[in-house]
Design an enzyme around this catalytic site. Sequence first.
Site, PDB file in Angstrom:
ATOM      1  N   ASP A 246      -3.552   5.657  -5.342  1.00 32.90           N
ATOM      2  CA  ASP A 246      -4.182   6.755  -4.625  1.00 32.90           C
ATOM      3  C   ASP A 246      -3.836   8.081  -5.299  1.00 32.90           C
ATOM      4  O   ASP A 246      -3.813   8.156  -6.523  1.00 32.90           O
ATOM      5  CB  ASP A 246      -3.766   6.730  -3.155  1.00 32.90           C
ATOM      6  CG  ASP A 246      -4.922   7.094  -2.238  1.00 32.90           C
ATOM      7  OD1 ASP A 246      -5.303   8.272  -2.235  1.00 32.90           O
ATOM      8  OD2 ASP A 246      -5.439   6.201  -1.538  1.00 32.90           O
ATOM      9  N   HIS A 277      -4.109  12.256   0.955  1.00 36.18           N
ATOM     10  CA  HIS A 277      -4.655  10.937   1.265  1.00 36.18           C
ATOM     11  C   HIS A 277      -3.702   9.822   0.859  1.00 36.18           C
ATOM     12  O   HIS A 277      -3.480   8.863   1.604  1.00 36.18           O
ATOM     13  CB  HIS A 277      -6.004  10.754   0.578  1.00 36.18           C
ATOM     14  CG  HIS A 277      -6.728   9.503   0.999  1.00 36.18           C
ATOM     15  ND1 HIS A 277      -6.715   8.350   0.258  1.00 36.18           N
ATOM     16  CD2 HIS A 277      -7.468   9.234   2.089  1.00 36.18           C
ATOM     17  CE1 HIS A 277      -7.423   7.422   0.878  1.00 36.18           C
ATOM     18  NE2 HIS A 277      -7.897   7.929   1.984  1.00 36.18           N
ATOM     19  N   SER A 442     -10.837   3.105   4.603  1.00 36.42           N
ATOM     20  CA  SER A 442      -9.642   3.306   3.788  1.00 36.42           C
ATOM     21  C   SER A 442      -8.419   3.519   4.658  1.00 36.42           C
ATOM     22  O   SER A 442      -7.297   3.516   4.164  1.00 36.42           O
ATOM     23  CB  SER A 442      -9.815   4.501   2.844  1.00 36.42           C
ATOM     24  OG  SER A 442      -9.724   5.714   3.555  1.00 36.42           O
TER      25      SER A 442
END
Length: 1084
Positions: A246, A277, A442
């Site tokens: 990520d 994120h 996600s």
Amino acid sequence: MICTTSQLKMLLFYVWVSMLLGQMAALLPVVGMEPKGGAKLSPDHTVNDQPLPSQPGSNCSQLTLKLEFSSKVVEHEYIVTFTGYFSAKARNLYISSALRNAGDGTLDWHIVPRENPASVFPSDFELVHIRQASPSSLLTLEDHPYIKRVTPQRKVFRSLKYIPSPEPAAPCNTTHGTQKWQSWQSSRPFRRTSLSLGSGFWHATGRHSSRRLLRAIPRHVAQILQADVLWQMGHTGSGVKVAVFDTGLSEKHPHFKNVKERTNWTNEKTLDDGLGHGTFVAGVIASMRECQGFAPDSELHIFRVFTNNQVSYTSWFLDAFNYAILKKIDVLNLSIGGPDFMDHPFVDKVWELTANRVIMVSAIGNDGPLYGTLNNPADQMDVIGVGGIDFEDNIARFSSRGMTTWELPGGYGRVKPDIVTYGSGVRGSGMKEGCRSLSGTSVASPVVAGAVTLLASTVLNRELVNPASMKQALIASARRLPGVNMFEQGHGKLDLIRAYQILNSYRPQASLSPSYIDLTECPYMWPYCSQPLYYGGMHTIVNVTILNGMGVTGRIVDKPIWQPYLPQNGDHIDVAVSYSPVLWPWAGYLAVSISVAKRAASWEGVAQGHVMVTVASPAENDSEVGGELTSTVKLPIKVKIVPTPPRSKRVLWDQYHNLRYPPGYFPRDNLRMKNDPLDWNGDHIHTNFRDMYQHLRSMGYFVEVLGAPITCFDASQYGTLLMVDSEEEYFPEEITKLRRDIDNGLSLIIFSDWYNTSVMRKVKFYDENTRQWWMPDTGGANIPALNDLISVWGMAFSDGLYEGDFTLADHDMYYASGCSIARFPEDGIVIAKNLKDQGLEVLKQETAVVEGVPILGLYQTPSDGGGRIALYGDSNCIDDSHRQKDCFWLLDALLQYTSYSMTPPSLSHSHSRVAPPTVTDRPLPQRLEGNHLYRYSKVLEAHLGDPKPRPLPACPHLSWAKPQPVNETAPSNLWKHQKLLSVDLDKVALPNVRAYRPQVRPLSPGESGAWDIPGGIMPGRYNQEVGQTIPVFAFLGAMVVLSFFVVQLTKAKSRPKRRKPRIKRPTYLQQQQQQTTTGKNPTV
């Protein structure tokens, strides 16, 4: 009022008890209560790490974090993939040798250095910069014996922007004045991007339309799924290596205690997360405080593969994947995805990862509720694909739906997602500290990745844990959601405790997904259950996935055996089976084709049987007998059979002539959809034409799919052939046969779309795969090919491009990037409307309205007993992808015309009826010069000059399995909980703890996302201890109060009674009384 001493003591006691209860209440959330707008909270509890603008006053602006996405190639850079792993020196020698053989001594090239942790290890690819690379030099590279493939380097851009939400502003009652639902939106990208978004995309729950009891919001998703049960058993993820691919993670984030390694694969000199994120995803998996993760003691490996500018390259992923293999990663979470399942370097590397026992968990995509929107790599058999649900167990609206489209047009897609779990309003770690809430698949993906990490730590024999066995445990233990089909929920909702029970009594074996075929079970088995079988129909294909938990490679022994149940009429159906020659890695396919035997042509009932499959894998321990492990599985089959319906009720959908991305650039049918340029949903009646299919079934039509050329079906069995949005060319033999079939009574309906070579050149883009400017090889439909098909009747479509609203037969209609009818027979019916010239708008940015555009035509062929033809210039009104106003009523009217020769009066007597266009000054559309349709076509092949048709392929003929009847009664209910062999859940003991199953509801836009508990109050390492300490405090408090009352009561009984107090006389009165008593007078 005067108080006595005892009353004062009692009052003080009540004050003390109130203070004690107040302190205890501080540990508990107040259901339905939130901090006021002016209240200040601890910095540890911010839900957003960046300040957001707010409106003045008491209301906060509702903001959405919008994700914009774009992709392009890096000029002159190519990824050279090798057949094996070689040192940097060897790779250099191979490339030099190959380019020398190209014979171009002036070729300017060099190897691009890759400075990352994997650069010191052998690799299977190299990044090469070649200036002015010719096609011959690239082909020479691929001819080298050690070079597998040459593909361009890709660059991906993502940008996040805060935009005002259209929802009304909510009160500022959230921590630090920010909304609880942040959005990471993706507009159906054609390359891989992050898969998370915000709150507005889950099914409505009727909260504002019905009265019901409000319920408490749980603190953490890990506790909702009962991870605390496994924590109390001592399982916290210890010893399991989990990788997060990520945006990175800050070094000193307070939520993580076991970050084993942080690696940077970007060109930025930082390891920290500048977006938040990656931190959120890592927190869901392994946070140890506040927003608790599933496996806080797991080894966390952070792979930073996106920059703070949200840029990534294919080579970064490939290097990072190689490093993950070297580090022997156990679980890998990948919250990215895209529709390109033909991205060979990426797909091949995912296969290699899972072959090395890496359990990959990936988000299924955020392109729901449209069907056929699965993202890669989650759609691969060896990957655990995760969909999303909200906290009331509704499928999240954003969650992508199946089926897979790899297998079209000849086959049928597989069941995906594998499982679903919470993906709406899940809390995870903030970028620097505190918690935040996000939504999207996600978010659901790290929930499953964390659960998988925790489950892996519970297994003593880690050799039993592999991508197949873990998926087997998850799908066999999943809780099926009622009223939801398998292309939405897969096998159901994640059940962590049942998966633990299965894994801890597991032995290596093969299993099937789905584990049975019941064409009578609705709605779970939709679309199979939506239409019964009958003799003479196209065979039904069920694509079953074989999961092989015995080893990374395997095979099917001999052939699958078909065993019909004679008491249940199993001999009324025929079964054919095709399968993967090799099961690798960990999985393969089993395609089951079902057809009705001739003896059941006029029979109605249910038929049952089963297919037996034996799978063998090489034994890792050579002491095994024969050196192989074997496992036999049974696939029960149950179908509903009806008598063959009349010809007029049977509609045949032409799937063979539909093309989709990948591999070619086939544009959307609606040019207004600029953020979704590719036609990638398969154009199948069970994907983006699902609503149309459901409507036709509700009207009593039987719809079948033609996955072969037109020469391969018996036209006498069908009333209408339906062609919608066809991009493929036609074999000359197909054109000849269709003309003959229509003369003999078959009818034809065509829904076309735009085709204009000037517009096609306008919507070109630079393609990563060919390093060329790509123009669409067709428009929305292949008009020149369609014109060849219908020219014998004097019909043709134009290259005009029109859009606009209009009314037809009292129905509101929208024409979205459609074409017009250029030629039509004089005795036909033609309907025309005034529309906007969209082609002029695209090319010159000018607006003009064209009057009398012919859009609909009906024609009865002149031959005796001949069929009828209906043409309409736009398919968007029956396509789910971007439909604004449906025209299912028009399809009904056209089918009434083609099937029953009933001309709708609303059309034949319409005021919009015009004389058919027989001659036009405008030339008919021609194929785009230099197009590359032959590269992706099943009809064309490359040829000197123009491409030519290939030889007509033979029609597919199935080899029906020889039945081995079984004279026994079939099971009445095929769906019991899918038990794996040797698994008995009762034998796996759980600790004697109270199950934590809170009832939940979704959040309102302005509602607090969790119970905010000050971190200093929480004892121990894990948040679950708060749940156990609250009852202890309550018990101790009650005992103190009881003891106090007992002591007071005992004192009261043992104390002597007190006399009544007397009023004390003044001194002089007492003296006077004494004198009187002694006979003396007082002195005055």
